[in-house]
Design an enzyme around this catalytic site. Structure first.
Site, mmCIF file in Angstrom:
data_model
loop_
_atom_site.group_PDB
_atom_site.id
_atom_site.type_symbol
_atom_site.label_atom_id
_atom_site.label_comp_id
_atom_site.label_asym_id
_atom_site.label_seq_id
_atom_site.Cartn_x
_atom_site.Cartn_y
_atom_site.Cartn_z
ATOM 1 N N ILE A 1 0.859 -1.183 0.000
ATOM 2 C CA ILE A 1 0.000 0.000 0.000
ATOM 3 C C ILE A 1 0.895 1.233 0.000
ATOM 4 O O ILE A 1 1.902 1.264 0.708
ATOM 5 C CB ILE A 1 -0.913 0.037 1.254
ATOM 6 C CG1 ILE A 1 -1.906 -1.124 1.220
ATOM 7 C CG2 ILE A 1 -1.643 1.360 1.373
ATOM 8 C CD1 ILE A 1 -3.060 -0.964 2.199
ATOM 9 N N HIS B 1 -6.947 -4.732 -6.518
ATOM 10 C CA HIS B 1 -6.413 -3.471 -5.989
ATOM 11 C C HIS B 1 -7.386 -2.876 -4.961
ATOM 12 O O HIS B 1 -7.587 -1.665 -4.897
ATOM 13 C CB HIS B 1 -6.188 -2.488 -7.151
ATOM 14 C CG HIS B 1 -5.006 -1.588 -6.994
ATOM 15 N ND1 HIS B 1 -3.840 -1.757 -7.698
ATOM 16 C CD2 HIS B 1 -4.817 -0.491 -6.221
ATOM 17 C CE1 HIS B 1 -2.991 -0.804 -7.367
ATOM 18 N NE2 HIS B 1 -3.553 -0.012 -6.469
ATOM 19 N N SER C 1 -7.766 -8.264 -1.355
ATOM 20 C CA SER C 1 -8.944 -7.439 -1.658
ATOM 21 C C SER C 1 -10.176 -7.944 -0.914
ATOM 22 O O SER C 1 -10.792 -8.943 -1.304
ATOM 23 C CB SER C 1 -9.248 -7.361 -3.161
ATOM 24 O OG SER C 1 -8.146 -6.800 -3.877
#
Ligand code: PYR
Length: 368
Positions: free
Chosen positions: A92, A264, A296
């Protein structure tokens, strides 16, 4: 452009986590508005963002009784790493939006938990040296956002390797940004720079939008990039962002050492299925040839269990860790890793599974 004023949370404390869903609202109360919405938001209608979590409900875990299970063992292995748990930190960007300690705080939380692994984003707001201060000898993988210039890519790979990265994650689903309505409304720009990729940006990254940064990164990614990274670095390469069996097969045929099933976090193509919904068919196509990392939508031990039972080898966790970083700095990160460990052990016990191998063999039931 120098850093702009951004008042990130700074408290360091253990968290008493009941569930990770409510961490989002709690973080929303203390993280500056633009930064919080950047972290929490998805693209478009946020259909895929929501679906990522909801779709776990369409598969049921079968309770098993009299299964002779006690103290389920969550240990597993990927490549050369023996892990205490089958979950790791997802890559991230810009952890400094959540907490003033930036990625170094996340790193320390993971290191203090022990037995997991950190993915370091190329869009990190901290340098490798700063992250190392927290991470110590904890294993790490490096997620590359490529430059358009291969000499700079070599330079970045050299640095990641020198830092001890044991695999490279090629994020291939983010060549432009999804339509992040929240960020557009907030005119969100990163308040601080990105030392790892600043070598290929016109600025440091500070005061720049995501689309500006993506536009300066390599957009025309193709399967040859897998080979380039692999041959230059000598490290295993994950192809990240895979949502179809076709892309998994093509990735492996072009040298990928691992497939990273992810959309994502619902931040790119809205209208895509939940990531968990496509996992099983991808795992069938991969057929055990290379490991699968899944991310996810993971918020509970049940989600980790279901993903493992559907073919994932390792689960990567993103937003819950970032929100915990916001709420408690490195101690918050340690708390959320402990939460997931305990939660997974509880699910394993109730599902009659002693080991991760048992979880991977567990049968899930389709639900309507
Ligand atoms: C994101 O905002 O989703 C990135 O990966 C940078």
């Amino acid at each position: 452009m120098s850093e702009i004023n951004y008042n990130a949370p700074s408290e360091v404390k253990e968290l008493n986590i009941i569930n990770t869903i409510e961490l989002e609202d709690m973080a929303g109360e203390i993280v500056p508005h633009g930064g919080f919405n950047y972290m929490a938001g998805g693209s478009g209608d946020e259909f895929t963002l929501r679906r990522n979590v909801e779709c776990f409900n369409y598969k049921g875990i079968l309770p098993r009784v009299a299964a002779n299970v006690e103290f389920p063992d969550t240990h597993t292995r990927i490549f050369e790493h023996e892990l205490k748990v089958p979950f790791i930190m997802a890559p991230i960007a810009a952890h400094g939006l959540a907490h003033e300690s930036k990625e170094a705080g996340t790193a320390k939380g993971i290191a203090e938990f022990g037995g997991s692994l950190m993915s370091i984003s190329a869009y990190s707001g901290a340098s490798f040296e700063e992250i190392d201060a927290g991470l110590g000898d904890t294993p790490r993988w490096f997620q590359i956002y490529m430059s358009k210039d291969d000499e700079l890519n070599k330079n970045i790979l050299d640095e990641a390797k020198k830092d001890g990265a044991s695999a490279i994650i090629l994020t291939a689903d983010a060549t432009v940004s999804g339509n992040r309505d929240r960020d557009d409304k907030n005119q969100f720009v990163y308040p601080f720079g990105m030392p790892i990729v600043s070598r290929y940006l016109t600025g440091t990254g500070a005061n720049m939008s995501l689309n500006n940064i993506y536009g300066q990164s390599k957009q025309k990614i193709d399967l040859d990039d897998i080979r380039f990274i692999k041959e230059y670095s000598g490290l295993p390469v994950f192809l990240k962002g895979v949502q179809t069996p076709e892309d998994a097969i093509a990735g492996i045929a072009n040298g990928a050492d691992g497939i990273w099933v992810s959309n994502h976090g619902g931040r790119q193509l809205d209208g895509a299925p939940g990531s968990f919904e496509v996992l099983e068919e991808i795992a069938e196509a991969v057929a055990g040839r290379v490991p699968i990392v899944f991310d996810s939508g993971v918020r509970r031990g049940e989600h980790i269990f279901k993903a493992l039972a559907s073919g994932a080898d390792i689960i990567a966790i993103g937003r819950p860790v970032l929100f915990s970083l916001a709420l408690g700095g490195w101690k918050g990160v340690k708390s959320v890793f402990e939460y997931f460990e305990k939660d997974l052990q509880r699910v394993m016990q109730l599902a009659g599974t002693q080991t991760i191998a048992d979880v991977k063999n567990a049968r899930l039931k389709d639900l309507k």
